[in-house]
Design a protein around this motif. Structure first.
Motif, short mmCIF file in Angstrom:
data_model
loop_
_atom_site.label_atom_id
_atom_site.label_comp_id
_atom_site.label_asym_id
_atom_site.label_seq_id
_atom_site.Cartn_x
_atom_site.Cartn_y
_atom_site.Cartn_z
N GLN A 1 3.02 0.30 13.23
CA GLN A 1 3.90 -0.34 12.24
C GLN A 1 3.40 -0.07 10.82
OE1 GLN A 1 3.66 -4.40 14.05
NE2 GLN A 1 5.82 -4.49 13.46
N THR A 2 2.09 -0.14 10.61
CA THR A 2 1.52 0.17 9.30
C THR A 2 1.90 1.60 8.91
OG1 THR A 2 -0.35 -1.34 9.70
CG2 THR A 2 -0.64 0.33 7.98
N ALA A 3 1.77 2.52 9.85
CA ALA A 3 2.12 3.93 9.60
C ALA A 3 3.60 4.09 9.29
CB ALA A 3 1.72 4.79 10.80
N GLU A 4 4.45 3.42 10.04
CA GLU A 4 5.90 3.52 9.82
C GLU A 4 6.29 3.04 8.43
OE1 GLU A 4 8.16 2.90 14.05
OE2 GLU A 4 7.19 1.13 13.20
N MET B 1 0.83 -1.21 0.00
CA MET B 1 0.00 0.00 0.00
C MET B 1 0.86 1.25 0.00
SD MET B 1 -2.98 -1.14 -0.45
CE MET B 1 -4.06 0.25 -0.21
N GLY B 2 1.97 1.23 0.72
CA GLY B 2 2.88 2.37 0.72
C GLY B 2 3.47 2.62 -0.66
N GLU C 1 7.64 5.40 5.40
CA GLU C 1 8.95 5.13 4.79
C GLU C 1 8.83 5.05 3.26
OE1 GLU C 1 11.83 1.33 4.21
OE2 GLU C 1 11.04 1.60 6.24
N LYS C 2 7.81 4.36 2.78
CA LYS C 2 7.60 4.23 1.33
C LYS C 2 7.31 5.59 0.69
CE LYS C 2 8.09 -0.23 1.11
NZ LYS C 2 9.24 -0.84 0.45
#
Length: 168
Positions: A62-65, A38-39, A69-70
């Motif tokens: 973690q999903t947000a991190e 998704m990122g 990053e992406k």
């Protein structure tokens, strides 16, 4: 000025058990992959945000991190909001309404059922239950963050990790 709200439900996490408290659940391998996918899709589609706010629960954070990053952001730019874990849709509205006017795009990471109810509340769209790792984008015209409330936005996009995989 147009405001854009990007809602992200956390990706797939390890199962809840008597050994792991719900709050402490982390992403499993599938969830790590969904978040990265998704990122990458958000980056390719040039969909980003000025401010990132997440539930502090590991699976959401973690999903947000990974997505940050992406999108080329540093994880220390993420804002953690404890109320997004179990504060109900009102906590999401409070987070939204408190965003500075210097930002026009907010990416908010959270949990079901609250995030799905919030998407429906803000857009008036019958979205149903957001899939794990999915993204819903709601746009608002001519309102300040503090003025946003029920049915003031328009759902412009909803995308799941499965849909992103099918287009590869």
């Amino acid at each position: 000025m147009k405001k854009t709200l990007i809602l992200v439900r956390h990706a797939t996490a390890e199962d809840h058990s008597f050994l792991i408290k719900d709050f402490d659940r982390k992403l499993n391998d599938k969830g790590l992959g969904e978040s990265a996918k998704m990122g990458e899709w958000l980056a390719t589609a040039n969909i980003g945000a000025d401010i990132f706010v997440s539930s502090p629960a590991p699976r959401a954070y973690q999903t947000a991190e990974i997505i940050a990053e992406k999108l080329g952001l540093n994880a220390d730019q993420l804002i953690s909001d404890r109320d997004l874990y179990d504060g109900g849709p009102k906590a999401y509205l409070n987070a939204l309404n408190s965003v500075s006017e210097s930002f026009s795009k907010l990416m908010l990471f959270g949990h079901n059922p609250d995030i799905s109810h919030f998407a429906e509340y803000m857009s008036g769209t019958d979205l149903g239950s957001m899939k794990k790792g999915s993204v819903a984008i709601i746009e608002f015209e001519g309102l300040k963050w503090e003025e946003l409330s029920a049915k003031t936005g328009q759902l412009t996009l909803y995308k799941t990790p499965k849909q992103v995989s099918e287009t590869e």
